[in-house]
Design a protein around this motif. Sequence first.
Motif, mmCIF file in Angstrom:
data_model
loop_
_atom_site.group_PDB
_atom_site.id
_atom_site.type_symbol
_atom_site.label_atom_id
_atom_site.label_comp_id
_atom_site.label_asym_id
_atom_site.label_seq_id
_atom_site.Cartn_x
_atom_site.Cartn_y
_atom_site.Cartn_z
ATOM 1 N N SER A 256 -4.266 -23.170 0.597
ATOM 2 C CA SER A 256 -4.166 -24.359 1.436
ATOM 3 C C SER A 256 -2.787 -25.011 1.322
ATOM 4 C CB SER A 256 -5.263 -25.359 1.096
ATOM 5 O OG SER A 256 -5.111 -25.826 -0.221
ATOM 6 N N LYS A 257 -2.153 -24.918 0.141
ATOM 7 C CA LYS A 257 -0.814 -25.480 -0.015
ATOM 8 C C LYS A 257 0.183 -24.733 0.867
ATOM 9 C CE LYS A 257 -1.536 -27.066 -4.727
ATOM 10 N NZ LYS A 257 -1.149 -26.873 -6.128
ATOM 11 N N TYR B 278 -0.558 -23.191 3.623
ATOM 12 C CA TYR B 278 -0.894 -23.553 5.001
ATOM 13 C C TYR B 278 -0.287 -24.906 5.362
ATOM 14 C CZ TYR B 278 -3.795 -24.444 9.125
ATOM 15 O OH TYR B 278 -4.234 -24.731 10.387
ATOM 16 N N VAL B 279 -0.403 -25.877 4.461
ATOM 17 C CA VAL B 279 0.173 -27.207 4.705
ATOM 18 C C VAL B 279 1.683 -27.090 4.873
ATOM 19 C CG1 VAL B 279 0.643 -29.439 3.638
ATOM 20 C CG2 VAL B 279 -1.655 -28.508 3.584
ATOM 21 N N THR B 280 2.313 -26.312 4.016
ATOM 22 C CA THR B 280 3.763 -26.134 4.096
ATOM 23 C C THR B 280 4.157 -25.534 5.438
ATOM 24 O OG1 THR B 280 3.855 -25.814 1.708
ATOM 25 C CG2 THR B 280 5.758 -25.066 2.969
ATOM 26 N N ILE C 211 3.794 -28.213 8.219
ATOM 27 C CA ILE C 211 4.857 -29.216 8.182
ATOM 28 C C ILE C 211 6.173 -28.615 8.670
ATOM 29 C CG2 ILE C 211 6.251 -30.660 6.640
ATOM 30 C CD1 ILE C 211 3.636 -31.150 5.052
ATOM 31 N N LYS D 32 -4.167 -31.013 12.367
ATOM 32 C CA LYS D 32 -4.595 -30.045 11.357
ATOM 33 C C LYS D 32 -4.303 -30.526 9.940
ATOM 34 C CE LYS D 32 -4.216 -26.021 14.346
ATOM 35 N NZ LYS D 32 -3.517 -24.764 14.616
ATOM 36 N N LEU D 33 -3.438 -31.517 9.814
ATOM 37 C CA LEU D 33 -3.130 -32.068 8.496
ATOM 38 C C LEU D 33 -4.162 -33.107 8.045
ATOM 39 C CD1 LEU D 33 0.717 -32.514 8.911
ATOM 40 C CD2 LEU D 33 -0.442 -30.835 7.482
ATOM 41 N N MET E 107 -6.736 -32.470 5.270
ATOM 42 C CA MET E 107 -6.134 -32.259 3.960
ATOM 43 C C MET E 107 -5.571 -33.559 3.387
ATOM 44 S SD MET E 107 -4.212 -28.797 4.934
ATOM 45 C CE MET E 107 -4.988 -27.788 6.161
ATOM 46 N N LEU F 54 -3.482 -35.595 4.711
ATOM 47 C CA LEU F 54 -2.056 -35.706 4.990
ATOM 48 C C LEU F 54 -1.822 -36.165 6.422
ATOM 49 C CD1 LEU F 54 -0.808 -32.446 3.256
ATOM 50 C CD2 LEU F 54 -0.453 -34.782 2.480
#
Length: 127
Positions: free
Chosen positions: A54-55, A57-59, A62, A89-90, A93, A95
């Motif tokens: 997931s990290k 994916y978040v990166t 962004i 989509k953030l 999470m 964010l």
Amino acid sequence: MSYDLKHRKWAITNKKCLAVIKNTIGPAIMGSIRERDTVTEYLDRIKSQFTGSSKTYVTQLIKQLVTERYSENGGIREHILRMGNLASKLKPMNLALKKEFLIYLIFASLPKEFNTFVVNYNIQLEK
């Protein structure tokens, strides 16, 4: 007898559900997931496989949001919707972006031809 009928019906449904899931997953992902007998076991296996990523994916989200640029393919509306979709989509999470920040990200992704639009937006009185 009743149990056998219910079990047979469940087995058929389970097999159909597995087929639907397997047909919607890309081949690269499917190769990394071991076969399971039930849908719940298969979905649990998929979940455990991708929980740690997931990290990453978040990166990626962004980076895509920050580097996204307007191209005339599809028009301005599609560009704004695409960026809004990336931002949404953030949210799951924890964010979520502020609406104002997303607006300025969208403005930054527009070419010089839209500077008049950006200036007009910025001089509007806040409500």
